[in-house]
Design an enzyme around this catalytic site. Sequence first.
Site, PDB file in Angstrom:
ATOM      1  CG  ASP A  28     -10.668 -45.662  71.336  1.00 39.87           C
ATOM      2  OD1 ASP A  28      -9.446 -45.669  71.145  1.00 39.87           O
ATOM      3  OD2 ASP A  28     -11.365 -46.688  71.414  1.00 39.87           O
ATOM      4  CE  LYS A  49      -9.589 -48.621  65.957  1.00 39.97           C
ATOM      5  NZ  LYS A  49     -10.219 -49.895  65.910  1.00 39.97           N
ATOM      6  CG  MET A 164     -20.413 -48.440  64.516  1.00 42.02           C
ATOM      7  SD  MET A 164     -19.139 -49.701  64.494  1.00 42.02           S
ATOM      8  CE  MET A 164     -19.825 -50.911  65.604  1.00 42.02           C
TER       9      MET A 164
END
Length: 264
Positions: A28, A49, A164
């Site tokens: 990742d 991602k 996030m």
Amino acid sequence: VGAGPGATDLITLRGLQAIRKADVILYDALANADLLAEAPEAQKIFVGKRCGRHSMEQLEINRLLVANAREGRTVVHLKGGDPMVFGRGAEESLACAEAGIDFELVPGVSSALGAANYSGVPLTHRGMADSVAFVTAHGPCGGKSLNLNWKRLARNADTLVIFMGGLWLEGIAQELRRRCLRAATPVAVISKATHSDQQTVVGTLENIAQRVANAGLPTPMLIIVGKVASLSHVLNWFENQRKAITDGISLTPVPGVSDRPSPQ
Ligand SMILES: C[S@@+](CC[C@H](N)C(=O)[O-])C[C@H]1O[C@@H](n2cnc3c(N)ncnc32)[C@H](O)[C@@H]1O
């Protein structure tokens, strides 16, 4: 396999052993790619991602895991932090289970813990914080989820660790002030936690968005809200050490001298 928060020496021994045994490694964006050097012969596939920049859809990642395993290969998916903390570890394990593929989950140091330790913000602290909640500020990638029940979260946990949320910092701070918390509530934002260029900005719900914008912090970022954030000024050993090295100051305490120069 959880790769840990960033610094390569924060992966577990079990994680390292898994990498060394792998025939194929999917990795990742947030897994430190330097770890791939531990498996020179393995095939490496980037499946990173980052929100807004999908390199590969989740279903395709699941398919790759299963297809490679069916060919008798040992497959590692190397993920940032811990696979079971906003890491889709369960989704991929379910796909393996459904396909009858044996799998293991290898824990990693979540960025929440990496950031807490390397920025000197304890997530709990006697007399200051007895509880902590891990929260995502995102729904599925691309969709804001500022409609979280912030009031309930802030009432039930002394410390909020928000993943996030870097791009929505202003909205999050506003929402928390509007619904439940005082404007003076301390907040720490840790960018690139445990990497050599980690930066921590401390402020309050009132001024944190401006301070982070002024500092131009890069992602990934973790937001820690609660009284504990104020301890970073004293406990941020990592950035203090780095600054001391840059400034040529020794941080080794001199016996009998209690007032050594502050590295700040
Ligand atoms: C999809 S989540 C993955 C979390 C990961 N499984 C973990 O346990 O840390 C990605 C978010 O984790 C946080 N993150 C991951 N690595 C980070 C780092 N080194 N510094 C700060 N935040 C980080 C950021 O909030 C980022 O947007």
